[in-house]
Write a protein that holds these residues in place. Structure first.
Motif, PDB file in Angstrom:
ATOM      1  N   THR A  47      10.250   8.631   0.288  1.00 16.83           N
ATOM      2  CA  THR A  47      10.351   7.165   0.318  1.00 16.83           C
ATOM      3  C   THR A  47      10.943   6.663   1.633  1.00 16.83           C
ATOM      4  O   THR A  47      10.683   5.522   2.034  1.00 16.83           O
ATOM      5  CB  THR A  47      11.204   6.655  -0.853  1.00 16.83           C
ATOM      6  OG1 THR A  47      12.491   7.299  -0.834  1.00 16.83           O
ATOM      7  CG2 THR A  47      10.531   6.954  -2.183  1.00 16.83           C
ATOM      8  N   ILE A  52       4.569   2.911   1.714  1.00 16.53           N
ATOM      9  CA  ILE A  52       4.452   2.850   0.252  1.00 16.53           C
ATOM     10  C   ILE A  52       3.134   3.443  -0.234  1.00 16.53           C
ATOM     11  O   ILE A  52       3.089   4.117  -1.267  1.00 16.53           O
ATOM     12  CB  ILE A  52       4.591   1.395  -0.238  1.00 16.53           C
ATOM     13  CG1 ILE A  52       5.953   0.835   0.177  1.00 16.53           C
ATOM     14  CG2 ILE A  52       4.413   1.306  -1.744  1.00 16.53           C
ATOM     15  CD1 ILE A  52       6.122  -0.647  -0.132  1.00 16.53           C
ATOM     16  N   TRP A  55       3.466   7.218  -0.944  1.00 15.81           N
ATOM     17  CA  TRP A  55       4.555   7.758  -1.755  1.00 15.81           C
ATOM     18  C   TRP A  55       4.060   8.668  -2.879  1.00 15.81           C
ATOM     19  O   TRP A  55       4.663   9.713  -3.143  1.00 15.81           O
ATOM     20  CB  TRP A  55       5.378   6.615  -2.358  1.00 15.81           C
ATOM     21  CG  TRP A  55       6.299   5.949  -1.387  1.00 15.81           C
ATOM     22  CD1 TRP A  55       6.441   6.246  -0.055  1.00 15.81           C
ATOM     23  CD2 TRP A  55       7.219   4.895  -1.656  1.00 15.81           C
ATOM     24  NE1 TRP A  55       7.376   5.422   0.525  1.00 15.81           N
ATOM     25  CE2 TRP A  55       7.881   4.579  -0.439  1.00 15.81           C
ATOM     26  CE3 TRP A  55       7.551   4.159  -2.786  1.00 15.81           C
ATOM     27  CZ2 TRP A  55       8.844   3.587  -0.343  1.00 15.81           C
ATOM     28  CZ3 TRP A  55       8.508   3.171  -2.703  1.00 15.81           C
ATOM     29  CH2 TRP A  55       9.155   2.886  -1.503  1.00 15.81           C
ATOM     30  N   PRO A  69       7.401   2.938 -10.221  1.00 14.38           N
ATOM     31  CA  PRO A  69       7.760   2.325  -8.930  1.00 14.38           C
ATOM     32  C   PRO A  69       9.229   1.953  -8.758  1.00 14.38           C
ATOM     33  O   PRO A  69       9.772   2.112  -7.664  1.00 14.38           O
ATOM     34  CB  PRO A  69       6.881   1.072  -8.884  1.00 14.38           C
ATOM     35  CG  PRO A  69       5.710   1.402  -9.737  1.00 14.38           C
ATOM     36  CD  PRO A  69       6.252   2.260 -10.840  1.00 14.38           C
ATOM     37  N   TRP A  73      11.675   2.936  -5.613  1.00 13.78           N
ATOM     38  CA  TRP A  73      12.449   2.004  -4.793  1.00 13.78           C
ATOM     39  C   TRP A  73      13.938   2.327  -4.856  1.00 13.78           C
ATOM     40  O   TRP A  73      14.673   2.137  -3.877  1.00 13.78           O
ATOM     41  CB  TRP A  73      12.188   0.564  -5.229  1.00 13.78           C
ATOM     42  CG  TRP A  73      10.873   0.036  -4.738  1.00 13.78           C
ATOM     43  CD1 TRP A  73       9.722  -0.116  -5.449  1.00 13.78           C
ATOM     44  CD2 TRP A  73      10.576  -0.391  -3.406  1.00 13.78           C
ATOM     45  NE1 TRP A  73       8.719  -0.604  -4.664  1.00 13.78           N
ATOM     46  CE2 TRP A  73       9.216  -0.790  -3.390  1.00 13.78           C
ATOM     47  CE3 TRP A  73      11.312  -0.460  -2.218  1.00 13.78           C
ATOM     48  CZ2 TRP A  73       8.596  -1.254  -2.238  1.00 13.78           C
ATOM     49  CZ3 TRP A  73      10.686  -0.938  -1.072  1.00 13.78           C
ATOM     50  CH2 TRP A  73       9.342  -1.327  -1.094  1.00 13.78           C
ATOM     51  N   TYR A  76      14.404   4.939  -2.434  1.00 15.76           N
ATOM     52  CA  TYR A  76      14.282   4.351  -1.102  1.00 15.76           C
ATOM     53  C   TYR A  76      15.609   3.729  -0.661  1.00 15.76           C
ATOM     54  O   TYR A  76      16.049   3.928   0.487  1.00 15.76           O
ATOM     55  CB  TYR A  76      13.177   3.290  -1.116  1.00 15.76           C
ATOM     56  CG  TYR A  76      13.057   2.491   0.162  1.00 15.76           C
ATOM     57  CD1 TYR A  76      12.403   3.019   1.275  1.00 15.76           C
ATOM     58  CD2 TYR A  76      13.591   1.208   0.251  1.00 15.76           C
ATOM     59  CE1 TYR A  76      12.286   2.282   2.448  1.00 15.76           C
ATOM     60  CE2 TYR A  76      13.477   0.465   1.423  1.00 15.76           C
ATOM     61  CZ  TYR A  76      12.832   1.019   2.522  1.00 15.76           C
ATOM     62  OH  TYR A  76      12.729   0.277   3.686  1.00 15.76           O
TER      63      TYR A  76
END
Length: 398
Positions: A47, A52, A55, A69, A73, A76
């Motif tokens: 990430t 994106i 990923w 998702p 994140w 990330y």
């Protein structure tokens, strides 16, 4: 695991419990960690370095990103903190990288995100009916529930030894349930939807949520004053969405280690029957986690932590329901005591037999089958209780 007498009004005892378990988590930092440690390190690298669109396609490591998702994140965001700790952990080609700084960062990231779990436990305790509250702090349902949740054996060994991020996910789950019991249905539904976008394994609980929200929020003529809502506000954790949620979780217990034990903690301080189900489920379910920690240094740790949690659970709930029937019948007592000889056989006898090399799977097989019996029994006992005992609110109205 018990706290000293501290003024409950200021909530000092809750802070003491939370701080105590946090210190214990810190002590577990040097222990064994599973391949899940590398899984999450790899997700940090993916990430952080890739756009994106890539990923979910990057496959340098076998541990590809396969969570929804929101969790991607989450990784990330963590990666942008990790770069200040050890840049090498964010190298996609650094497979199985584990420096001391990487170890500390990932361990403390789990501990830090547990803040959400602590807050959710606090919110759930607000929903507890205090009618059974004793004079002593340690006999109060809120105190007992706090210990059962904050010091949960399953969460401790899976998150802080084995290595996963279940704590903050359970925080979302418990906070969602708390909002439902506070009649903040939209918030509860929103939090559960967020949870699904973090980890898809919670999807099988969605039907229980859907049915409950339809009954208690959508299909009411006058939402604030409806019969369902008024009953909902006068009863405790024995009612509401929990029996349905627990049924869903018990069916998926193998994949979710102890999700049902976490949720059933909420029921355990309400009725003796629910406390009995919880103790059988927690003791059996927690023992089923033992094979996750198969290294010798962790053997005394897992045995000691489980014994402490189990002894506290049984003794505190027996004290809470001392005026009611026994929590276990002879068959249940015999079954639970059987976990002792099973552990001796699997950990101390089998390794010295000639079967170890030819049939190395036997200890895991015995553990799985024995625990499956207890978990299935707890599932049936829960549903017999739900179907044969009328809700408290309905009884009073009749």
């Amino acid at each position: 695991m018990a706290a000293p007498r501290i003024a409950t009004g200021a909530g000092n005892w809750f802070s003491a419990l939370a701080l105590g378990v946090t210190l214990l988590k810190c002590l577990l930092i040097p222990t064994y960690h599973s391949t899940d440690f590398e899984v999450h390190r790899n997700w940090l690298a993916i990430t952080h370095n890739l756009p994106i669109s890539q990923w979910y396609h990057e496959a340098t490591s076998e541990w590809t990103l396969d969570y929804p998702p929101f969790f991607a994140w989450f990784e990330y965001v963590l990666s942008h903190v990790a770069k200040y700790v050890d840049q090498e952990m964010l190298n996609i080609h650094n497979l199985n990288y584990c420096s001391s700084r990487t170890l500390l960062f990932q361990r403390f990231s789990v501990i830090f995100t547990d803040i959400l779990f602590v807050y959710a436990v606090h919110e759930c305790c607000k929903c507890i009916d205090g009618k059974k509250a004793g004079k002593e702090l340690t006999e109060k349902p809120k105190f007992i529930l706090s210990v059962l949740l904050l010091w949960n054996f399953g969460l401790l060994i899976v998150d802080h030894i084995h290595f996963q991020y279940n704590g903050f996910l359970f925080g979302l789950m418990l906070l969602s349930i708390a909002r439902l019991f506070q009649k903040r249905h939209m918030e509860g539904a929103f939090l559960f939807a967020v949870l699904l976008h973090f980890k898809h394994i919670y999807l099988y609980v969605a039907p229980a949520y859907g049915v409950y929200l339809l009954r208690s929020y959508c299909f009411t003529a006058n939402k604030p004053e409806s019969t369902a809502s008024s009953l909902f506000s006068t009863i405790s954790f024995q009612e509401g969405p929990l029996p349905c949620i627990l049924g869903s979780k018990l069916l998926g217990f193998v994949q979710c280690f102890g999700q049902s034990t976490i949720c059933h903690c909420l029921l355990s301080v309400g009725k003796a029957g629910d406390a009995s189900v919880f103790l059988i489920l927690a003791t059996t379910g927690h023992y089923s986690l033992f094979p996750l920690l198969f290294t010798a240094p962790e053997l005394p740790i897992k045995i000691l932590l489980m014994l402490l949690f189990t002894i506290y659970s049984i003794s505190s709930l027996k004290t809470l329901f001392r005026k009611e029937k026994h929590l276990f019948n002879w068959m249940e007592t015999f079954y639970l005591l059987g976990l002792g000889p099973l552990e001796v056989c699997c950990e101390f006898v089998f390794p010295f037999t000639s079967w170890k090399l030819k049939y190395p799977f036997i200890p895991l097989l015995l553990t799985s089958v024995y625990c499956a019996v207890g978990i299935t029994y707890a599932w049936f006992k829960l549903y017999v209780s739900v179907l044969t005992h009328p809700p408290v609110g309905k009884t009073k109205k009749q």
